[in-house]
Design an enzyme around this catalytic site. Structure first.
Site, PDB file in Angstrom:
ATOM      1  N   HIS A 116     -11.661 113.545  40.834  1.00 52.12           N
ATOM      2  CA  HIS A 116     -11.717 112.462  39.936  1.00 52.12           C
ATOM      3  C   HIS A 116     -12.638 111.232  40.957  1.00 52.12           C
ATOM      4  O   HIS A 116     -12.664 111.360  42.148  1.00 52.12           O
ATOM      5  CB  HIS A 116     -10.276 111.750  39.917  1.00 52.12           C
ATOM      6  N   ASP A 193      -5.357 114.020  47.013  1.00 46.73           N
ATOM      7  CA  ASP A 193      -5.246 113.006  45.595  1.00 46.73           C
ATOM      8  C   ASP A 193      -4.136 113.716  44.955  1.00 46.73           C
ATOM      9  O   ASP A 193      -4.335 114.558  44.058  1.00 46.73           O
ATOM     10  CB  ASP A 193      -6.646 113.031  44.922  1.00 46.73           C
ATOM     11  N   GLN A 196      -2.497 113.515  39.810  1.00 48.45           N
ATOM     12  CA  GLN A 196      -1.946 114.428  38.754  1.00 48.45           C
ATOM     13  C   GLN A 196      -0.770 115.744  39.231  1.00 48.45           C
ATOM     14  O   GLN A 196      -0.560 116.379  38.297  1.00 48.45           O
ATOM     15  CB  GLN A 196      -3.064 115.452  38.226  1.00 48.45           C
ATOM     16  N   LYS A 219       1.569 107.219  35.882  1.00 50.70           N
ATOM     17  CA  LYS A 219       1.242 108.458  35.364  1.00 50.70           C
ATOM     18  C   LYS A 219       2.619 109.326  35.280  1.00 50.70           C
ATOM     19  O   LYS A 219       2.778 110.465  34.882  1.00 50.70           O
ATOM     20  CB  LYS A 219       0.379 109.353  36.109  1.00 50.70           C
ATOM     21  N   CYS A 358     -13.568 110.581  33.963  1.00 51.29           N
ATOM     22  CA  CYS A 358     -13.820 110.041  35.406  1.00 51.29           C
ATOM     23  C   CYS A 358     -14.026 111.112  36.463  1.00 51.29           C
ATOM     24  O   CYS A 358     -13.617 111.120  37.412  1.00 51.29           O
ATOM     25  CB  CYS A 358     -12.840 109.225  35.702  1.00 51.29           C
TER      26      CYS A 358
END
Lengths: 400, 160
Positions: A116, A193, A196, A219, A358
């Site tokens: 991302h 990261d 998600q 999220k 993104c």
């Protein structure tokens, strides 16, 4: 169904809505909204000022929220859980505070082609500023990180390796243990990261061999504006601060200052207590379901959507097989641009994201300008998949 | 809002078979246009004959709205003077913003088919991309056109 749709006021207010964009942001259960409101109604004050009981209560709520979040992600030492505005700020914190103190000309930063922008641009900019080399690992045809190439790219000059746990655009679940093991061989800093992953997979960060792990609250049922950076204690203690000002200092002399202890050293200014309390309520809610169940529910829907979409002529689903993806289905339909598809789907109250997600470097590598992305969460059911399929069929009629 | 208002048959037809979808080799102006939010991209070539647009053509990738709009635009502006083309852009822009009175819409000819865009605010940029590129071409401003560079919606033409 693993949760009651009525638990989510927005979904209850829009009974016909098929919300398939949880990879962008999730809807919020009543428990989270109530926790937010309750904090502001009953306990709101500026924490860490301590002169009166109410402020002490706000401090306690903030502390408890941190403890709850730490428990959810499997972190025992809660002082290494830093609240930020979200994944983007968490990653910028590392790239800026750790990066400028440790990365110099000639060093190499290894990232991947599926990141991302939040885990791409901060490293790109750091590399440009200090004269380091940014090396971008390629992908396999089915949308995974090319491990052989990753291994070849990580060398004696590599001092940072940064990669996503789960791809936001494809849903690919990356083998982060293998990736970090490769990076460890050369002593590189490992940054993950988890934007998600934290909402969708059981997490046990203490047992992940990473130096930094970043994610966002919004999220995973929490409010917007609150996220987390988990760092290794010894690294956080050695690092310079990211921002300076109130709350993060110990002593301020005219010429110099000293820093507060963890986690406050990295939380300059009045903290976002309300949203942290909301995020803690989200963790409570998710733990109430059980993250293994969350994962299983999403796996079922993702497999079904992928299979049903793939059966439609002209539809292409991207990324590895559904079992190796989180709740994301990224797809295109021949002859229909994803934006047009999204407009037609919207007519049937099906919300999907269309575009580059993104992740422009990834889209270049896949050689497609855009995809449509349907993403699932705990409140989705097969009825949402039905609506998605109906919408795609309808788009094919319109554009046929 | 039904998508039928947006995807009229003429739009779908121009999407399937865009007119002037080619390069112009000896073009006087070549402009790159981009809509970074959706990834739409087009290259516009314009051949001038004095003050008149002798030929206009485009290539690129984008949604049906941006493609059909570029197709209809390149067809509509051929043979027009710069001032006529700019005046047409002004009327077109008002059309997609829902600001052109019904009585003035007939003068737009086939471009009217894009009137449905006014009910889909998210798609105004798609319909306008080619026109912004044309405007730059006519201004002889060879910088890349971006729908995002000057704020949420590029300002209307000066003096338009």
């Amino acid at each position: 169904m693993i949760v009651d749709r009525a638990d989510f006021p927005l979904l209850a207010n829009h009974p016909e809505l098929h919300y398939l964009d949880s990879a962008a942001t999730s809807q919020k259960p009543r428990a989270v909204l109530d926790a937010l409101l309750d904090y502001y109604r009953c306990d709101n004050a500026n924490p860490h000022r301590g002169a009166y009981t109410l402020s002490a209560r706000a401090t306690e709520r903030y502390h408890d929220a941190r403890a709850r979040v730490a428990r959810f992600i499997g972190v025992r030492d809660m002082d290494r859980v830093i609240f930020t505005r979200g994944t983007t700020e968490s990653l910028n914190l590392v790239a800026t505070a750790w990066g400028y103190a440790n990365v110099t000309a000639g060093d190499e930063i290894v990232i991947t082609g599926m990141e991302h922008h939040a885990n791409f641009v901060p490293w790109q900019q750091l590399a440009r500023s200090v004269g380091a080399k940014l090396r971008i690992c390629g992908l396999t045809a089915d949308g995974r990180i090319d491990l052989d190439q990753f291994q070849a790219l990580v060398g004696p000059n590599t001092n940072v390796a940064a990669f996503g746990h789960v791809s936001n655009a494809l849903g690919t679940i990356n083998p982060i243990a293998e990736l970090s093991a490769i990076a460890r061989r050369v002593g590189a800093l490992v940054v993950c990261d988890g934007a998600q992953a934290a909402p969708h997979l059981p997490l046990d960060i203490d047992h992940l061999d990473v130096d930094f792990y970043a994610f966002s609250g919004h999220k995973m049922l929490g409010p917007m504006g609150c996220g987390v950076l988990v760092g290794k204690r010894e690294i956080l203690e050695q690092m310079p601060p990211y921002q300076t000002g109130g709350d993060m200092i110990e002593y301020v002399a005219d010429e110099r200052s000293t820093w507060n202890v963890l986690p406050h050293k990295f939380e300059a200014g009045t903290p976002n207590v309300g949203d942290a309390v909301g995020l803690a309520a989200a963790c409570e809610y998710l733990d109430g379901i059980g993250m293994a169940k969350v994962r299983e529910h999403e796996r079922t829907l993702t497999a079904s959507a992928s299979e049903r979409l793939s059966a439609i002529p002209g539809v292409r689903v991207y990324g590895p097989p559904a079992a190796d993806r989180s709740g994301v289905v990224s797809f295109t339909v021949d002859g229909i641009h994803p934006h047009d598809l999204a407009t037609i789907l919207d007519e049937g109250q099906v919300c999907v994201r269309a575009g580059h997600h993104c992740a422009q470097p990834l889209m270049r590598r896949l050689d497609i300008p855009a995809t449509a992305r349907a993403s699932f969460y705990i409140y989705n059911t097969e009825a949402d998949v039905d609506a998605l399929i109906r919408g795609v069929e309808r788009a094919r009629e319109v554009f046929g | 809002m039904s998508s039928e208002a947006l995807y009229q048959e003429l739009i779908l037809e121009h999407n399937r078979k865009p007119r002037n979808f080619r390069e112009i080799e000896n073009a006087d102006r070549t402009i790159e246009g981009r809509n970074p939010l959706c990834g739409d991209q087009l290259t516009l070539w314009v051949k001038m004959d004095g003050d008149r647009i002798a030929d206009a053509a485009f290539k690129g990738q984008g949604c049906a709205i941006s493609k059909a709009s570029a197709s209809l635009m390149t067809t509509a502006v051929k043979g027009k003077t710069r001032a006529e083309a700019e005046a047409l852009f002004d009327r077109f822009h008002k059309l997609v913003m829902g600001q052109l009175p019904e009585s003035e819409q007939a003068s737009l000819g086939s471009l009217r088919a894009l009137g449905g865009v006014s009910k889909f605010p998210l798609r105004v940029k798609c319909a306008s991309l080619a026109w912004h590129a044309l405007h730059s071409a006519l201004e002889n401003d060879e910088r890349e056109v971006s729908t995002e560079r000057e704020g949420p919606e590029p300002p209307p033409l000066e003096g338009a």
